[in-house]
Design a protein around this motif. Structure first.
Motif, PDB file in Angstrom:
ATOM      1  N   SER A 150       7.464  38.058  27.877  1.00 29.16           N
ATOM      2  CA  SER A 150       7.788  39.387  27.336  1.00 29.16           C
ATOM      3  C   SER A 150       8.738  39.269  26.150  1.00 29.16           C
ATOM      4  O   SER A 150       8.676  40.074  25.232  1.00 29.16           O
ATOM      5  CB  SER A 150       8.392  40.286  28.420  1.00 29.16           C
ATOM      6  N   HIS A 151       9.625  38.285  26.201  1.00 31.49           N
ATOM      7  CA  HIS A 151      10.525  38.031  25.074  1.00 31.49           C
ATOM      8  C   HIS A 151      11.160  36.667  25.276  1.00 31.49           C
ATOM      9  O   HIS A 151      10.919  36.020  26.300  1.00 31.49           O
ATOM     10  CB  HIS A 151      11.537  39.159  24.893  1.00 31.49           C
ATOM     11  N   ILE A 152      11.967  36.240  24.303  1.00 35.64           N
ATOM     12  CA  ILE A 152      12.420  34.842  24.338  1.00 35.64           C
ATOM     13  C   ILE A 152      13.811  34.675  24.932  1.00 35.64           C
ATOM     14  O   ILE A 152      14.349  33.560  24.880  1.00 35.64           O
ATOM     15  CB  ILE A 152      12.339  34.181  22.939  1.00 35.64           C
TER      16      ILE A 152
ATOM     17  N   LEU B 141      16.416  33.601  27.583  1.00 37.59           N
ATOM     18  CA  LEU B 141      16.164  32.426  28.426  1.00 37.59           C
ATOM     19  C   LEU B 141      15.889  32.748  29.882  1.00 37.59           C
ATOM     20  O   LEU B 141      15.355  31.914  30.606  1.00 37.59           O
ATOM     21  CB  LEU B 141      17.326  31.437  28.321  1.00 37.59           C
ATOM     22  N   ASP B 142      16.245  33.956  30.339  1.00 40.34           N
ATOM     23  CA  ASP B 142      15.914  34.302  31.734  1.00 40.34           C
ATOM     24  C   ASP B 142      14.430  34.622  31.882  1.00 40.34           C
ATOM     25  O   ASP B 142      13.927  34.778  32.988  1.00 40.34           O
ATOM     26  CB  ASP B 142      16.785  35.456  32.256  1.00 40.34           C
ATOM     27  N   HIS B 143      13.698  34.674  30.745  1.00 40.59           N
ATOM     28  CA  HIS B 143      12.246  34.907  30.771  1.00 40.59           C
ATOM     29  C   HIS B 143      11.477  33.686  30.269  1.00 40.59           C
ATOM     30  O   HIS B 143      10.475  33.292  30.847  1.00 40.59           O
ATOM     31  CB  HIS B 143      11.882  36.118  29.897  1.00 40.59           C
ATOM     32  N   ALA B 144      11.948  33.123  29.153  1.00 41.25           N
ATOM     33  CA  ALA B 144      11.162  32.117  28.422  1.00 41.25           C
ATOM     34  C   ALA B 144      11.705  30.707  28.556  1.00 41.25           C
ATOM     35  O   ALA B 144      11.060  29.762  28.114  1.00 41.25           O
ATOM     36  CB  ALA B 144      11.124  32.495  26.937  1.00 41.25           C
TER      37      ALA B 144
ATOM     38  N   GLY C 251       8.525  43.537  31.162  1.00 43.47           N
ATOM     39  CA  GLY C 251       9.676  42.679  30.881  1.00 43.47           C
ATOM     40  C   GLY C 251      10.967  43.401  31.211  1.00 43.47           C
ATOM     41  O   GLY C 251      11.151  43.883  32.337  1.00 43.47           O
ATOM     42  N   ASP C 252      11.855  43.518  30.213  1.00 46.91           N
ATOM     43  CA  ASP C 252      13.146  44.204  30.403  1.00 46.91           C
ATOM     44  C   ASP C 252      13.207  45.558  29.703  1.00 46.91           C
ATOM     45  O   ASP C 252      14.271  46.175  29.652  1.00 46.91           O
ATOM     46  CB  ASP C 252      14.276  43.329  29.851  1.00 46.91           C
ATOM     47  N   SER C 253      12.086  46.011  29.158  1.00 44.47           N
ATOM     48  CA  SER C 253      12.137  47.193  28.292  1.00 44.47           C
ATOM     49  C   SER C 253      12.274  48.506  29.054  1.00 44.47           C
ATOM     50  O   SER C 253      12.586  49.531  28.456  1.00 44.47           O
ATOM     51  CB  SER C 253      10.875  47.232  27.410  1.00 44.47           C
TER      52      SER C 253
ATOM     53  N   ALA D 204      10.286  42.771  35.150  1.00 43.66           N
ATOM     54  CA  ALA D 204      10.548  41.345  35.366  1.00 43.66           C
ATOM     55  C   ALA D 204      11.616  41.172  36.447  1.00 43.66           C
ATOM     56  O   ALA D 204      11.547  40.265  37.261  1.00 43.66           O
ATOM     57  CB  ALA D 204      10.995  40.691  34.066  1.00 43.66           C
ATOM     58  N   HIS D 205      12.600  42.094  36.448  1.00 42.95           N
ATOM     59  CA  HIS D 205      13.708  42.042  37.421  1.00 42.95           C
ATOM     60  C   HIS D 205      13.704  43.335  38.228  1.00 42.95           C
ATOM     61  O   HIS D 205      14.314  44.276  37.779  1.00 42.95           O
ATOM     62  CB  HIS D 205      15.056  41.908  36.738  1.00 42.95           C
ATOM     63  N   TYR D 206      13.031  43.656  39.362  1.00 42.14           N
ATOM     64  CA  TYR D 206      12.113  42.743  39.972  1.00 42.14           C
ATOM     65  C   TYR D 206      11.040  43.574  40.651  1.00 42.14           C
ATOM     66  O   TYR D 206      11.368  44.371  41.526  1.00 42.14           O
ATOM     67  CB  TYR D 206      12.862  41.908  41.018  1.00 42.14           C
TER      68      TYR D 206
HETATM   69 ZN   LIG Z   1      15.750  39.652  31.466  1.00 42.46          ZN
END
Ligand SMILES: [Zn+2]
Length: 313
Positions: free
Chosen positions: A69-71, A73-76, A177-179, A222-224
């Motif tokens: 979803s984005h870069i 570090l908790d995703h990528a 993602g986080d949006s 993503a969370h969660y």
């Molecule tokens: Zn995140």
């Protein structure tokens, strides 16, 4: 055994075990002729994801796509390791952030400044990915998952300028993602995630409007996990974002100091974490991913940039 959970529409959530806790960051595996993983979590815990994929029967040649979803570090962060373990997988990421996965030196260095000690305790460095295996995508691009199934990619800035969402139109499943914010076990509300360095309030609101217009059948954070029902969840996310931004703006007008904004947000939104929760990690999860200081920093930075006419909107 790694924790994985069967969701609707041939979808599985693989718990990335971020920071050694359950239900911090989900990886979502779409079971299609071209199997696709959405999110992989940070490098330090990515072994749990790779083990989880193998336990689900994925051979090294099987994974077709890893969508990020984005870069952040908790995703990528674990993407380089997933790419190494699954050598046919293409890593799909916003064209805005793609080069940072090919050469992650700047991403790692800036993350180390933001995360401090957590860089070595929770995240770890992102390893480089061969440029030929990174596909930078733009709004409207789509992935052919095989069997007539597609994953539509939407450019959804706000949380970060390199943020995308993925929409499985057949299942009506929207991976945000986080949006939309975060809602993990022990939380009573969807909390916006407004971190530095490039949170943009107007873009974040537009992204939420766009999701509402899609009328998804299910929204996966993503969370969660899923937030239900989707229409109400998206409305709640928009309301909470407005409330957080108003609260931060009022505090900033009183005293233009980060500490004051942080403390004000902490007092105002303490009830988003259920103190009666018997989950010992309830407070730790949200402090890690959407803490008061990080959100205050992103909002204050946005207010200052907007005052100087330097925001995109
Ligand atoms: Zn995140």
């Amino acid at each position: 055994m790694t924790a994985s959970e069967v969701l609707s529409g041939g979808l599985r959530a693989i718990d990335t075990m971020t920071a050694g806790m359950t239900k911090v960051t989900a990886g979502y595996l779409l079971d299609a002729p071209r199997p696709t993983l959405v999110e992989c979590g940070p490098a330090l815990s990515v072994a749990a994801v790779i083990d989880g994929l193998r336990e689900l029967g994925m051979e090294p040649g099987d994974l077709a796509y890893l969508v990020l979803s984005h870069i952040h570090l908790d995703h990528a962060g674990g993407a380089g390791d997933v790419a190494a373990a699954f050598p046919h997988a293409t890593v799909v990421v916003s064209e805005v952030g793609a080069r940072h996965l090919v050469d992650p030196e700047r991403l790692n260095a800036s993350s180390r400044r933001v995360y401090g000690e957590l860089m070595d305790e929770v995240y770890g460095d992102c390893t480089p990915i061969d440029a030929a295996r990174v596909r930078g995508v733009a709004d409207g691009d789509r992935l052919d998952l095989g069997g007539g199934r597609f994953l539509d990619l939407l450019y959804t800035p706000g949380h970060a300028k390199h943020h995308i969402a993925a929409f499985d139109a057949d299942a009506g499943a929207l991976f945000v993602g986080d949006s939309v914010g975060v809602k993990m076990p022990g939380m009573t509300a969807i909390r916006p995630a407004t971190p530095p360095p490039d949170f943009d309030l107007v873009l974040a609101q537009r992204t939420l409007d766009r999701y509402r217009a899609l009328e998804p059948a299910v929204v996966y954070l993503a969370h969660y996990g899923a937030v239900d029902p989707p229409r109400e969840a998206l409305n709640e996310a928009a309301d909470r974002l407005r409330l957080w931004a108003e609260t931060a703006a009022e505090a900033y007008a009183e005293h233009a100091e980060l500490d004051h904004v942080t403390e004000t947000l902490g007092r105002r939104f303490a009830d988003e974490v259920d103190v009666a929760s018997d989950d010992p990690d309830a407070g730790r999860r949200v402090a890690l991913l959407s803490g008061y200081r990080s959100n205050a920093m992103g909002l204050v930075r946005y207010f200052e940039q907007r005052a100087e006419g330097r925001t995109a909107t």
